[in-house]
Design a protein around this motif. Structure first.
Motif, mmCIF file in Angstrom:
data_model
loop_
_atom_site.group_PDB
_atom_site.id
_atom_site.type_symbol
_atom_site.label_atom_id
_atom_site.label_comp_id
_atom_site.label_asym_id
_atom_site.label_seq_id
_atom_site.Cartn_x
_atom_site.Cartn_y
_atom_site.Cartn_z
ATOM 1 N N UNK A 13 19.660 7.851 -5.814
ATOM 2 C CA UNK A 13 19.651 6.434 -6.175
ATOM 3 C C UNK A 13 18.289 6.081 -6.763
ATOM 4 N N UNK A 14 18.246 5.098 -7.631
ATOM 5 C CA UNK A 14 17.002 4.774 -8.324
ATOM 6 C C UNK A 14 16.264 3.580 -7.744
ATOM 7 N N UNK A 15 16.740 3.050 -6.628
ATOM 8 C CA UNK A 15 16.149 1.820 -6.112
ATOM 9 C C UNK A 15 15.031 2.035 -5.102
ATOM 10 N N UNK A 16 14.754 3.277 -4.674
ATOM 11 C CA UNK A 16 13.700 3.524 -3.687
ATOM 12 C C UNK A 16 12.584 4.303 -4.370
ATOM 13 N N UNK A 17 11.512 3.589 -4.712
ATOM 14 C CA UNK A 17 10.393 4.243 -5.388
ATOM 15 C C UNK A 17 9.078 3.622 -4.929
ATOM 16 N N UNK A 18 8.013 4.389 -5.123
ATOM 17 C CA UNK A 18 6.669 3.952 -4.765
ATOM 18 C C UNK A 18 5.775 4.139 -5.978
ATOM 19 N N UNK A 19 4.767 3.274 -6.110
ATOM 20 C CA UNK A 19 3.870 3.348 -7.262
ATOM 21 C C UNK A 19 2.423 3.288 -6.789
ATOM 22 N N UNK A 20 1.615 4.220 -7.297
ATOM 23 C CA UNK A 20 0.170 4.225 -7.065
ATOM 24 C C UNK A 20 -0.518 3.966 -8.394
ATOM 25 N N UNK A 21 -1.459 3.030 -8.401
ATOM 26 C CA UNK A 21 -2.259 2.736 -9.588
ATOM 27 C C UNK A 21 -3.712 2.990 -9.240
ATOM 28 N N UNK A 22 -4.212 4.159 -9.593
ATOM 29 C CA UNK A 22 -5.582 4.504 -9.244
ATOM 30 C C UNK A 22 -5.790 4.417 -7.747
ATOM 31 N N UNK A 23 -6.693 3.531 -7.318
ATOM 32 C CA UNK A 23 -6.988 3.396 -5.891
ATOM 33 C C UNK A 23 -5.990 2.495 -5.157
ATOM 34 N N UNK A 24 -5.143 1.772 -5.881
ATOM 35 C CA UNK A 24 -4.109 0.939 -5.252
ATOM 36 C C UNK A 24 -2.922 1.829 -4.900
ATOM 37 N N UNK A 25 -2.582 1.925 -3.631
ATOM 38 C CA UNK A 25 -1.493 2.794 -3.177
ATOM 39 C C UNK A 25 -0.276 1.967 -2.779
ATOM 40 N N UNK A 26 0.902 2.503 -3.045
ATOM 41 C CA UNK A 26 2.180 1.876 -2.690
ATOM 42 C C UNK A 26 2.269 0.417 -3.137
ATOM 43 N N UNK A 27 1.938 0.181 -4.399
ATOM 44 C CA UNK A 27 2.048 -1.164 -4.964
ATOM 45 C C UNK A 27 3.533 -1.493 -5.101
ATOM 46 N N UNK A 28 3.909 -2.673 -4.690
ATOM 47 C CA UNK A 28 5.318 -3.061 -4.669
ATOM 48 C C UNK A 28 5.755 -3.607 -6.022
ATOM 49 N N UNK A 29 6.639 -2.885 -6.685
ATOM 50 C CA UNK A 29 7.224 -3.328 -7.945
ATOM 51 C C UNK A 29 8.730 -3.424 -7.795
ATOM 52 N N UNK A 30 9.341 -4.279 -8.579
ATOM 53 C CA UNK A 30 10.782 -4.473 -8.562
ATOM 54 C C UNK A 30 11.484 -3.577 -9.567
ATOM 55 N N UNK A 31 10.823 -3.298 -10.688
ATOM 56 C CA UNK A 31 11.488 -2.577 -11.778
ATOM 57 C C UNK A 31 10.463 -1.825 -12.617
ATOM 58 N N UNK A 32 10.858 -0.659 -13.109
ATOM 59 C CA UNK A 32 10.048 0.137 -14.039
ATOM 60 C C UNK A 32 10.954 0.550 -15.191
ATOM 61 N N UNK A 33 10.487 0.373 -16.425
ATOM 62 C CA UNK A 33 11.267 0.816 -17.581
ATOM 63 C C UNK A 33 10.329 1.375 -18.645
ATOM 64 N N UNK A 34 10.872 2.217 -19.505
ATOM 65 C CA UNK A 34 10.090 2.790 -20.603
ATOM 66 C C UNK A 34 9.518 4.161 -20.319
ATOM 67 N N UNK A 35 10.025 4.844 -19.299
ATOM 68 C CA UNK A 35 9.548 6.199 -19.003
ATOM 69 C C UNK A 35 10.213 7.150 -19.993
#
Length: 150
Positions: A13-35
């Protein structure tokens, strides 16, 4: 098929994901597109080729911007501050790591955006009749997309 586990029979499923931006860990996003990545084709035909058509070979790689949407939280201005650091040929670039997780929270697939920086931030629209969460959109430019299995 006999001998296969349940995991191999179902796509992730595509709804469970985690995002790290440099030193920011597990930033909460609702949607990612353009990969996405694309190799621009080059057409070529040698003058002595007996075939009267061109061949196609890979040319320059083309990568698009990645767009992410997230809820707006009280006093959460980190992306606006990062965007505000942009000056002529100067920006604090960071790797962005997007991790698709299984039901146990284990990373199953990883997309990494190299040297990313925010090119556009759109704040939420405001509507007195709407019963929705305030969402901002952040568009990132980057210098390469890699995909791995952890």
């Amino acid at each position: 098929m006999a001998g296969e586990t349940q995991d191999s029979n179902w796509p992730l499923p595509k709804f469970y994901f985690k995002i790290d931006l440099g030193s920011f860990k597990d930033v909460s996003f609702q949607e990612v597109s353009g990969l996405e990545a694309e190799a621009q084709p080059i057409e070529y035909r040698g003058v002595n080729s007996p075939v009267f058509s061109t061949i196609k070979m890979p040319g320059i790689a083309k990568i698009g911007n990645v767009t992410m949407k997230k809820g707006i939280f009280k006093s959460d201005n980190a992306f606006w501050e990062w965007y505000g650091e942009i000056k002529m040929n100067t920006i604090a670039r960071q790797n962005v790591v997007i991790k698709l997780c299984d039901e146990g929270g284990n990373t199953t697939m990883v997309w990494t955006l190299a040297n990313a920086w925010p090119t556009k931030i759109s704040s939420t629209d405001i509507n007195a009749d709407a019963g929705e969460v305030a969402v901002e959109t952040i568009e990132f430019s980057h210098e390469g997309l890699t995909i791995s299995n952890q």
